[in-house]
Scaffold this active site. Structure first.
Site, PDB file in Angstrom:
ATOM      1  N   GLU A  35       0.856  -1.192   0.000  1.00 30.57           N
ATOM      2  CA  GLU A  35       0.000   0.000   0.000  1.00 30.57           C
ATOM      3  C   GLU A  35       0.887   1.235   0.000  1.00 30.57           C
ATOM      4  O   GLU A  35       1.747   1.387   0.856  1.00 30.57           O
ATOM      5  CB  GLU A  35      -0.943  -0.022   1.207  1.00 30.57           C
ATOM      6  CG  GLU A  35      -1.679   1.277   1.478  1.00 30.57           C
ATOM      7  CD  GLU A  35      -2.466   1.840   0.295  1.00 30.57           C
ATOM      8  OE1 GLU A  35      -3.219   1.085  -0.346  1.00 30.57           O
ATOM      9  OE2 GLU A  35      -2.316   3.054   0.022  1.00 30.57           O
ATOM     10  N   GLN A  36       0.623   2.125  -0.946  1.00 25.54           N
ATOM     11  CA  GLN A  36       1.473   3.322  -1.066  1.00 25.54           C
ATOM     12  C   GLN A  36       1.343   4.279   0.122  1.00 25.54           C
ATOM     13  O   GLN A  36       2.307   4.949   0.481  1.00 25.54           O
ATOM     14  CB  GLN A  36       1.177   4.052  -2.369  1.00 25.54           C
ATOM     15  CG  GLN A  36      -0.230   4.609  -2.437  1.00 25.54           C
ATOM     16  CD  GLN A  36      -0.541   5.299  -3.761  1.00 25.54           C
ATOM     17  OE1 GLN A  36       0.292   5.336  -4.656  1.00 25.54           O
ATOM     18  NE2 GLN A  36      -1.730   5.833  -3.896  1.00 25.54           N
ATOM     19  N   ARG A 109     -17.255   4.317   4.239  1.00 26.76           N
ATOM     20  CA  ARG A 109     -16.154   3.582   3.602  1.00 26.76           C
ATOM     21  C   ARG A 109     -15.062   3.233   4.611  1.00 26.76           C
ATOM     22  O   ARG A 109     -14.529   2.127   4.598  1.00 26.76           O
ATOM     23  CB  ARG A 109     -15.544   4.406   2.458  1.00 26.76           C
ATOM     24  CG  ARG A 109     -14.360   3.706   1.808  1.00 26.76           C
ATOM     25  CD  ARG A 109     -13.632   4.576   0.816  1.00 26.76           C
ATOM     26  NE  ARG A 109     -12.516   3.847   0.225  1.00 26.76           N
ATOM     27  CZ  ARG A 109     -11.298   3.809   0.760  1.00 26.76           C
ATOM     28  NH1 ARG A 109     -11.041   4.446   1.891  1.00 26.76           N
ATOM     29  NH2 ARG A 109     -10.339   3.109   0.173  1.00 26.76           N
ATOM     30  N   TYR A 219     -28.498   8.659   3.158  1.00 24.15           N
ATOM     31  CA  TYR A 219     -28.857   7.441   3.906  1.00 24.15           C
ATOM     32  C   TYR A 219     -28.096   7.414   5.220  1.00 24.15           C
ATOM     33  O   TYR A 219     -27.061   8.071   5.368  1.00 24.15           O
ATOM     34  CB  TYR A 219     -28.561   6.176   3.080  1.00 24.15           C
ATOM     35  CG  TYR A 219     -27.205   6.121   2.438  1.00 24.15           C
ATOM     36  CD1 TYR A 219     -26.068   5.793   3.165  1.00 24.15           C
ATOM     37  CD2 TYR A 219     -27.055   6.401   1.082  1.00 24.15           C
ATOM     38  CE1 TYR A 219     -24.822   5.738   2.564  1.00 24.15           C
ATOM     39  CE2 TYR A 219     -25.804   6.357   0.472  1.00 24.15           C
ATOM     40  CZ  TYR A 219     -24.697   6.030   1.213  1.00 24.15           C
ATOM     41  OH  TYR A 219     -23.458   5.984   0.617  1.00 24.15           O
ATOM     42  N   ASP A 303     -11.439  -1.375  -8.712  1.00 21.23           N
ATOM     43  CA  ASP A 303     -11.404  -0.187  -9.576  1.00 21.23           C
ATOM     44  C   ASP A 303     -10.271  -0.224 -10.598  1.00 21.23           C
ATOM     45  O   ASP A 303     -10.349   0.443 -11.621  1.00 21.23           O
ATOM     46  CB  ASP A 303     -11.247   1.083  -8.720  1.00 21.23           C
ATOM     47  CG  ASP A 303     -12.571   1.540  -8.133  1.00 21.23           C
ATOM     48  OD1 ASP A 303     -13.563   0.788  -8.206  1.00 21.23           O
ATOM     49  OD2 ASP A 303     -12.615   2.666  -7.592  1.00 21.23           O
TER      50      ASP A 303
HETATM   51  C1  LIG Z   1      -9.394   7.424  -0.283  1.00 23.51           C
HETATM   52  C2  LIG Z   1     -10.597   6.822  -0.951  1.00 23.51           C
HETATM   53  C3  LIG Z   1     -11.870   7.272  -0.621  1.00 23.51           C
HETATM   54  C4  LIG Z   1     -12.992   6.722  -1.264  1.00 23.51           C
HETATM   55  N1  LIG Z   1     -14.207   7.160  -0.910  1.00 23.51           N
HETATM   56  C5  LIG Z   1     -15.285   6.605  -1.473  1.00 23.51           C
HETATM   57  C6  LIG Z   1     -16.562   6.993  -1.059  1.00 23.51           C
HETATM   58  O1  LIG Z   1     -16.691   7.831  -0.195  1.00 23.51           O
HETATM   59  N2  LIG Z   1     -17.647   6.435  -1.648  1.00 23.51           N
HETATM   60  C7  LIG Z   1     -17.514   5.489  -2.642  1.00 23.51           C
HETATM   61  O2  LIG Z   1     -18.521   4.983  -3.152  1.00 23.51           O
HETATM   62  N3  LIG Z   1     -16.307   5.079  -3.038  1.00 23.51           N
HETATM   63  C8  LIG Z   1     -15.202   5.624  -2.476  1.00 23.51           C
HETATM   64  N4  LIG Z   1     -13.995   5.223  -2.869  1.00 23.51           N
HETATM   65  C9  LIG Z   1     -13.921   4.241  -3.952  1.00 23.51           C
HETATM   66  C10 LIG Z   1     -14.278   2.888  -3.457  1.00 23.51           C
HETATM   67  O3  LIG Z   1     -13.616   2.651  -2.242  1.00 23.51           O
HETATM   68  C11 LIG Z   1     -13.853   1.958  -4.554  1.00 23.51           C
HETATM   69  O4  LIG Z   1     -14.643   2.184  -5.701  1.00 23.51           O
HETATM   70  C12 LIG Z   1     -14.082   0.540  -4.232  1.00 23.51           C
HETATM   71  O5  LIG Z   1     -14.064   0.281  -2.898  1.00 23.51           O
HETATM   72  C13 LIG Z   1     -13.076  -0.311  -4.975  1.00 23.51           C
HETATM   73  O6  LIG Z   1     -11.899  -0.298  -4.212  1.00 23.51           O
HETATM   74  P1  LIG Z   1     -10.455  -0.620  -4.779  1.00 23.51           P
HETATM   75  O7  LIG Z   1      -9.721  -1.213  -3.635  1.00 23.51           O
HETATM   76  O8  LIG Z   1     -10.525  -1.352  -6.056  1.00 23.51           O
HETATM   77  O9  LIG Z   1      -9.824   0.797  -5.139  1.00 23.51           O
HETATM   78  P2  LIG Z   1      -9.410   1.988  -4.182  1.00 23.51           P
HETATM   79  O10 LIG Z   1     -10.391   2.142  -3.104  1.00 23.51           O
HETATM   80  O11 LIG Z   1      -9.128   3.142  -5.050  1.00 23.51           O
HETATM   81  O12 LIG Z   1      -8.042   1.485  -3.522  1.00 23.51           O
HETATM   82  C14 LIG Z   1      -6.819   1.449  -4.212  1.00 23.51           C
HETATM   83  C15 LIG Z   1      -5.695   1.409  -3.191  1.00 23.51           C
HETATM   84  O13 LIG Z   1      -4.470   1.196  -3.881  1.00 23.51           O
HETATM   85  C16 LIG Z   1      -3.488   2.103  -3.382  1.00 23.51           C
HETATM   86  N5  LIG Z   1      -2.520   2.315  -4.484  1.00 23.51           N
HETATM   87  C17 LIG Z   1      -2.720   2.993  -5.636  1.00 23.51           C
HETATM   88  N6  LIG Z   1      -1.630   2.934  -6.420  1.00 23.51           N
HETATM   89  C18 LIG Z   1      -0.714   2.174  -5.751  1.00 23.51           C
HETATM   90  C19 LIG Z   1       0.597   1.727  -6.067  1.00 23.51           C
HETATM   91  N7  LIG Z   1       1.215   2.048  -7.234  1.00 23.51           N
HETATM   92  N8  LIG Z   1       1.261   0.962  -5.167  1.00 23.51           N
HETATM   93  C20 LIG Z   1       0.661   0.631  -3.956  1.00 23.51           C
HETATM   94  N9  LIG Z   1      -0.581   1.028  -3.627  1.00 23.51           N
HETATM   95  C21 LIG Z   1      -1.276   1.779  -4.527  1.00 23.51           C
HETATM   96  C22 LIG Z   1      -4.286   3.337  -3.004  1.00 23.51           C
HETATM   97  O14 LIG Z   1      -3.606   4.140  -2.082  1.00 23.51           O
HETATM   98  C23 LIG Z   1      -5.549   2.711  -2.424  1.00 23.51           C
HETATM   99  O15 LIG Z   1      -5.410   2.411  -1.051  1.00 23.51           O
HETATM  100  C24 LIG Z   1     -12.851   5.732  -2.266  1.00 23.51           C
HETATM  101  C25 LIG Z   1     -11.552   5.279  -2.584  1.00 23.51           C
HETATM  102  C26 LIG Z   1     -10.428   5.812  -1.936  1.00 23.51           C
HETATM  103  C27 LIG Z   1      -9.029   5.319  -2.267  1.00 23.51           C
END
Ligand SMILES: Cc1cc2nc3c(=O)[nH]c(=O)nc-3n(C[C@H](O)[C@H](O)[C@H](O)COP(=O)(O)OP(=O)(O)OC[C@H]3O[C@@H](n4cnc5c(N)ncnc54)[C@H](O)[C@@H]3O)c2cc1C
Length: 406
Positions: A35-36, A109, A219, A303
């Protein structure tokens, strides 16, 4: 070598990455989560979790933890943002449980993230490395995947799962650099104490207000102690703002102007929000096939694979479903014991469903913000079809069992 080939690097410790590490640990697979961020912060706002995602959390033994932080709304109520009339309703609560066999939850979240983090921290199979940013990955067919971190450290493993979100480095290495798609929509987000919510709107409901070029959703979260509110309007961020930041300065006057002639009841809710943060909405087109979700020993999850507009409230749910599928395949001898075979089955199982949800999220944006004839058609359809239009059995009965052959 056999040991190394069995373990996995998970890039990203968001909801997708933590869910992935947990699902793999439950299948007996060791992982390192990179995690960055140097520390996890209480970031984000509300999330909705349909029965499809709650089913996975329940299977993972996390239901008590979910009950301790989420709310479970009795219904989704759709209203007209201008005149306030009810356009449609979908019963949730006990009805979601009866129809889909699981709850419909709303939560913050940060609470979902911390629930997964606690579960992951209890698993000896998972090593969590904070302040570790992936900058490059290479695959070597014989020995596995090699990841280089910013700063020069390297790690090797049998597979790499890119859970690094919308701006994914892993995706850029796999599919080439492609710019994200700006939607032209801005989300204003606020959190308020339930005691500050206007009494008429304090019910245990998801309320969606639809108007031309806007919609507002609110909500309860935190067991009903807080309300989450998001208002989506058309607009752009100032060009000086960093598009990757999760919060931007937001001005309530800009939001009020964009909401235009919204009804008094909706404005009473908007005016009760103490602070706003602003969040530009970006997505990407759906993947064109399984070959874009997994290649050899590298796959995308959450994502990184399918960033979507939040209008179907399924972004986090699809990440959790992806993770569950991967865990299931890691456990299943019929899926083979080599990573390229498992990841190919994972992509086969997931890509079409993710693409469908992504496309429906985009379509909902058009329908929610409709004016003129389309608005009239939407309201008429909702009045005639009621719950049949709002319910999504095909989605809520998921996640689908993985395919175990190509
Ligand atoms: C800070 C934040 C707040 C959010 N708030 C909301 C919200 O309020 N409501 C909502 O519906 N969705 C929100 N989302 C999006 C939602 O969490 C995501 O759509 C969903 O949960 C999918 O999550 P994910 O883990 O695929 O992606 P993300 O939630 O984007 O997580 C990606 C993670 O990878 C890390 N990362 C990125 N690049 C690198 C790299 N090169 N090396 C190491 N680590 C890396 C990031 O720091 C992050 O922790 C948010 C996302 C984040 C990061």
């Amino acid at each position: 070598m056999a040991g190394m080939n069995q373990h996995v690097i998970v890039a990203g410790g968001g909801i997708g990455g933590l869910a992935c590490a947990l699902a793999l640990a439950r299948a007996g697979v060791r992982s390192v989560v990179l995690e960055q961020a140097r520390a996890f912060a209480e970031v984000g706002a509300g999330l909705q979790l349909g029965p499809n995602a709650v089913r996975v959390l329940a299977e993972w033994g996390l239901m008590d933890n979910l009950l301790a932080c989420a709310a479970f709304p009795a219904a989704l109520r759709v209203r007209d943002a201008h005149d306030g009339r009810q356009l449609g309703q979908l019963r949730l609560g006990a009805m979601a449980l009866a129809r889909h066999g699981q709850h419909y939850a709303t939560l913050h979240r940060a609470d979902l993230h911390s629930l997964l983090l606690t579960a992951v921290q209890q698993r000896p199979e998972v090593q969590l490395r904070l302040g570790a940013r992936l900058s490059r990955c290479e695959e070597d067919a014989a020995s596995g995947v090699r990841v280089t971190l910013e700063g020069g450290d390297t790690l090797s493993a049998g597979a790499l799962i890119g859970c690094d979100g919308l701006w994914s480095r892993v995706r850029a290495q796999m599919l080439g650099e492609q710019p994200v798609r700006a939607t032209g929509h801005l989300a204003y987000r606020g959190l308020l104490r339930t005691t500050d919510v206007p009494p008429a709107l304090r019910g245990n409901l998801v309320t969606a207000w639809l108007g031309p070029r806007l919609h507002v959703v609110h909500y309860p979260v935190k067991q009903g102690e807080r309300f989450n509110l998001v208002a989506v309007v058309h607009g752009q961020l100032p060009s000086t703002d960093d598009p990757q930041a999760w919060t931007h300065a937001a001005h309530a006057t800009d939001l009020r102007r964009a909401l235009g002639p919204a009804c008094e009841e909706l404005m009473s809710m908007v005016n009760a929000v103490p602070d706003w943060t602003l969040w530009p909405l970006n997505d990407r087109p759906a993947l064109r096939g399984p070959h874009e979700q997994a290649q050899g020993r590298v796959a995308l999850l959450g994502d990184a694979a399918h960033p979507m507009r939040p209008y179907f409230a399924q972004g986090a749910a699809m990440a959790i479903e992806d993770a569950w599928t991967l865990g299931r395949l890691a456990q299943d001898p019929a899926a083979g014991d080599d990573w390229p075979a498992r990841l190919a089955l994972y992509a086969q199982t997931r890509w079409r469903r993710n693409a469908r949800v992504q496309q429906l999220s985009q379509r909902n944006g058009v329908v929610f913000h409709a004016s003129g004839l389309l608005r009239w058609g939407r309201n008429t359809a909702m009045a005639l079809l009621g719950e049949r239009l709002l319910d999504n059995t095909w989605l809520y009965e998921g996640p689908p069992e993985p395919r175990t052959s190509h």
